[in-house]
Design a protein around this motif. Structure first.
Motif, short mmCIF file in Angstrom:
data_model
loop_
_atom_site.label_atom_id
_atom_site.label_comp_id
_atom_site.label_asym_id
_atom_site.label_seq_id
_atom_site.Cartn_x
_atom_site.Cartn_y
_atom_site.Cartn_z
N GLY A 446 0.82 -1.31 -0.06
CA GLY A 446 -0.27 -0.05 0.06
C GLY A 446 0.90 1.17 0.00
O GLY A 446 0.41 2.21 0.09
N PRO A 681 -3.87 -0.66 2.80
CA PRO A 681 -5.35 -0.49 2.48
C PRO A 681 -6.24 -1.67 2.97
O PRO A 681 -7.48 -1.20 3.26
N SER A 685 -9.67 -0.87 5.07
CA SER A 685 -10.90 -1.48 4.87
C SER A 685 -11.62 -2.10 5.84
O SER A 685 -12.89 -1.98 6.18
N ARG A 714 -7.50 7.32 6.18
CA ARG A 714 -7.53 7.17 4.83
C ARG A 714 -7.20 8.44 4.28
O ARG A 714 -6.42 8.59 3.16
N LEU A 718 -3.93 7.71 2.14
CA LEU A 718 -4.37 7.50 0.87
C LEU A 718 -4.55 8.96 0.05
O LEU A 718 -4.37 9.16 -0.88
N HIS A 724 -11.62 5.32 -2.04
CA HIS A 724 -11.68 4.65 -0.89
C HIS A 724 -11.69 5.84 0.49
O HIS A 724 -12.60 5.49 1.45
#
Length: 908
Positions: A446, A681, A685, A714, A718, A724
């Motif tokens: 990730g 990731p 999740s 996140r 990210l 996401h």
């Protein structure tokens, strides 16, 4: 001499040091052996040099000094020493014999033993059983205890194998040794040091004496041992016996094996592996088999190794000494040790190069070789790696990546990449190959901030060195596009995929495997942005091509069929998705076998298709079977197992069973945090899914903080605009809405819809879902003037983009409900009728979701005052619910209550 009685108390035994530790069970074995019969007894205590045979036997002699007369200790490491010991016994019995020649006194000693009993004779460090044969042939009375490093050939003699100390006794020995001279010593790290020394008494005694004299801590001694092994293996405290050190204790044994040079070579090679369970196939195959077996047999006979039918074990300190060069030791010449390391590296690399880390059937081979490869790499410096060792690190890294251990994989692949770059330069094919694997490992972890720049650099180098049309360049372009897809950046991914497909078709032809894979990748990218029309078209073309090129049963065809079924499910076309998924699973089970990874993937996809159809009675058993198979075949911590566990938890949650869903979600999250790390990731999740299970259970006090944590993570990991992250923001808003906190929910929904429209486009499935959620929040706030236009737009968009997708039916139902709230039944009822017809056609008349839609339509008829149409629908629905769900199911009870109310209203 035969009639001489031994003087009372005649004994020669090494003085006790007061440091005898443990060995109670071993002493009992010796005691049992010597008392097993009334006749003469001979017992041989054998084991590795330094394991404590002499100490044990001396302890036994002191404990029984009054039981035997005389008790006589003879160092028996040579025929001369044995003869001298017997001669000394004769002198002890008759001092006047001291003037006789050695040979006569030896004979007198033998003759006396042969004609008397109740004596104890200890032969210490006997080289082989044969060295005692002249004595044993003549002497058949009394008790003889032998210590020897030789493990075999003791026919007719009771044997006791002595092993290393138990860990607690090893620590006790070190503690007593040190505190005998240094009472207030701090012995933190004693257990770690004893473990590194393999619990071997000799090594612990050497370490303890050194620690006590130099006043250093155990961890400091361990550091010296790791930094200066050659010096520390020979280091003794003042007054210590230089011959009783780790470096010298096995030297004499190897001297006895000089007539078998292969024995020394094998020991030096074995020194680079892990101590236990070394497979025999890692030994050199160039030696003639009888010579190899002979060398192994001799090493085992002298307790230098433990030999089993399939594996070999070597004590870790023996290994450490054997791989430490010493120009003054003929058994440890630097050049010989270097050659042994290179031989071991070549054997390990060859073993790993022949297996595929992606095939579970090959994993047992990896698990056998892996600890030995890791041991060799741990014992060598990165800066000294040659090409073979670089590749060994790379092969091991690829396997660990497959197992989900991305951190260790990245470390090893970095070593392989840097080593190859140092040796061959950045543009060498070997260097490029390991750079690709390293970038892939970053993606698996990730860590896209590292993988994407690395993939970009690799693509640039391939284009420069190999040219834009080279197959490796095409593969690099595809890798970069896939990384962009993982990063949620389809705007960069899709043009690369499109260019790659065009190049593959031009250079390799439309039917080349790389072209087919490229077409599949582009289809997946279209699917990720919600362009299901183009995704389906490409997947259908890909399946037709692979069936024509490879045949209907080729693994590539099976994978392509599975991909098409998946995209049909995404499009909501379950009438195509489910039969195709069932065929894909049946073909995989028949052709690849029930335990192949692609079979597990197919089973998972079929389960998801049933889940999408709301058919949890078929989905859940498939999810359960898949998890059980993944745990059994891949292991409990494999990435596919973690995903399977999370999928099953989600199915339980969908079935309204949070009592089973939440513990499973918690286990999946805990495992993901341990295996992947807190910021992977998958971990993010799984955290979001656990929050969803808490929300389903009505536990918003746990759900909301978990959702908020997932969103914050996140955004940080990210980025605020990753797809996401948008999902997480939507979930937080939904939790606020469930808690009745619309003042926080609505602004989040509004922001999320704006971001989805800007980043993903107005027709992306996530955008449509976000618009629907915002409309629902407006409805919950009583603001139907804003809710209804959003519902209308969403229904029109879903009908245009998705067709008769389950989400489209949900939108139609939401709009119908909003019309009902404002009393517009002329619009609500046709929508309810259309929805019920579609549900009956797609899911069947008795599906639980169909029952809900039928009840909604009946309620709409009732609201319009049309009880003649409402009551028959309620009656049909109740009959179906009682048959399908059971008479006591909550939904059945609700339908029954609605029917009773409608009948009562009609009666009035």
């Amino acid at each position: 001499m035969e009639f001489i009685t031994a003087p009372p108390g005649l004994a020669r035994i090494p003085a006790e040091t007061g440091l005898f530790v443990g060995r109670t069970s071993e002493l009992d074995l010796v005691e049992a052996a010597v008392t097993s019969s009334g006749r003469a007894v001979v017992v041989a205590v054998h084991g590795l040099g330094g394991v404590g045979k002499t100490t044990l036997t001396a302890r036994f002699a002191h404990l029984h000094a009054t039981r035997y007369t005389p008790v006589w200790w003879i160092p028996a490491d040579s025929p001369t020493a044995l003869d001298t010991g017997l001669a000394d016994l004769a002198t002890g019995l008759t001092p006047q014999s001291a003037a006789l020649p050695l040979e006569q006194r030896t004979e007198l000693g033998l003759r006396w033993l042969a004609t008397h009993d109740q004596w104890l004779l200890i032969l210490d460090n006997l080289p082989t059983p044969g060295h005692a044969a002249p004595l044993l042939d003549r002497v058949r009375t009394g008790t003889i205890v032998i210590t020897s490093r030789h493990s075999g050939g003791w026919r007719g003699i009771e044997t006791i194998r002595l092993d290393v100390l138990p860990p607690d006794k090893a620590v006790e020995l070190l503690t007593r040794l040190v505190r005998a001279d240094w009472a207030d010593a701090n012995l933190d790290g004693a257990e770690q040091l004893c473990g590194e020394l393999g619990w071997l008494p000799l090594a612990i005694e050497q370490a303890g004496a050194y620690i006590a004299q130099t006043r250093i801590a155990p961890h400091a001694y361990l550091g010296l041992l790791q930094q200066y092994p050659a010096q520390m293996f020979t280091a003794t405290a003042e007054g210590g016996d230089a011959q009783r050190t780790m470096a010298r204790v096995w030297h004499l044994t190897l001297d006895k094996l000089t007539d078998t040079p292969l024995a020394g070579q094998l020991l030096r090679q074995l020194a680079w592996y892990a101590p236990d369970n070394i497979p025999r196939h890692l030994l050199p195959t160039g030696s003639a088999e009888p010579h190899l077996l002979h060398a192994l047999g001799r090493l085992a006979a002298y307790s230098m190794i433990t030999l089993n039918a399939e594996t070999i074990s070597v004590h870790r300190v023996v290994q450490a000494v054997s791989r430490t060069p010493d120009p003054d030791d003929p058994h440890r010449q630097p050049a010989d040790i270097d050659h042994a390391r290179e031989t071991a590296t070549a054997a390990l690399t060859e073993a790993l190069s022949e297996v595929d880390p992606g095939r579970p059937a090959h994993w047992p081979k990896f698990t056998v070789v892996m600890p030995h490869a890791q041991a060799l790499l741990d014992q060598t410096a990165d800066a000294t790696d040659d090409e073979t060792r670089c590749d060994l690190a790379g092969y091991l890294g690829c396997y660990l990546q497959e197992q989900g251990d991305n951190s260790a994989a990245i470390t090893l692949l970095t070593r392989a990449t840097r080593g190859r770059q140092r040796l061959n330069g950045p543009d060498h094919p070997g260097t490029l190959a390991w750079r690709v694997h390293l970038a892939s490992a970053y993606t698996s972890a990730g860590d896209l901030t590292r993988s994407i720049p690395l993939f970009k650099a690799i693509l640039t180098d391939c284009e420069r060195v190999l040219g834009p049309d080279h197959p490796r360049t095409l593969a690099s372009r595809s890798n970069l596009a896939s990384a962009y897809t993982s990063a949620g950046d389809p705007a960069r991914a899709i043009p690369l995929f499109e260019a790659n497909l065009a190049d593959c078709e031009r250079l390799l032809g439309p039917d080349h495997p790389h072209t087919l894979v490229s077409r599949n990748n582009l289809a997946g990218a279209y699917e990720s942005i919600g362009d299901l029309t183009r995704a389906i078209t490409l997947h259908e073309a890909a399946l037709a091509n692979v069936e024509r090129v490879f045949g209907a049963e080729h693994p590539i065809t099976l994978a392509s069929r599975n991909n098409l079924a998946y995209v049909y499910r995404s499009a909501g076309n379950l009438t195509r998705a489910i039969p195709l998924s069932k065929r894909a699973l049946a073909d995989c089970e028949r052709i690849l076998g029930p335990e192949h990874p692609d079979t597990l993937k197919s089973r998972n996809n079929l389960a998801h298709a049933y889940d999408s159809a709301g058919d949890l009675t078929q989905a859940t058993p498939l999810f359960e079977a898949n998890l059980a198979d993944c745990e059994r075949l891949l292991g409990p911590d494999h990435p596919s197992t973690l995903v399977a566990r999370n999928n099953l938890a989600h199915a339980y949650n969908s079935a309204g069973d949070p009592a089973r869903a939440i513990p499973l979600h918690k286990a999946a999250l805990a495992n993901a945090e341990r295996v992947f790390g807190a910021e992977h990731p998958h971990t993010l999740s799984f955290r979001d899914h656990l929050a969803g299970a808490y929300r389903s259970a009505g536990d918003l006090t746990r759900a909301i903080p978990l959702y908020e944590t997932a969103l914050a993570d996140r955004e940080r990991v990210l980025g605020a605009e990753h797809p996401h992250t948008l999902v997480s923001r939507n979930n937080v808003a939904g939790a606020y809405e469930s808690a009745g906190d619309l003042t926080r929910a609505i602004p989040l929904y509004e922001k999320n819809l704006a971001d989805c429209e800007r980043l993903l486009g107005p027709d992306h499935p996530s955008t449509l879902a976000s618009r629907n959620n915002l409309a629902g929040a407006y409805e919950s706030a009583g603001d139907l003037t804003r809710a209804i236009p959003l519902y209308e737009k969403n229904l029109a968009d879903r009908e245009r983009v998705l067709g008769q997708h389950p989400s489209t039916l949900a939108s139609r139902d939401n709009l119908a409900g909003a019309y009902e709230l404002v009393g517009n039944l002329t619009r609500a009822i046709p929508l309810r009728e259309a929805n019920l017809a579609d549900r009956e056609r797609v899911l069947g008349a008795e599906h639980p979701i169909t029952l809900v839609f039928r009840d909604n339509l009946a309620s709409a008829y009732e609201s319009a005052g049309d009880l003649t149409r409402a009551i028959p629908l309620y009656e049909k629905n109740l009959a179906n619910a009682e048959r399908v769900l059971g008479p006591e199911h909550p939904s059945t009870a609700t339908i029954r209550s609605n029917l009773e109310a409608a009948v009562a209203k009609q009666a009035r």
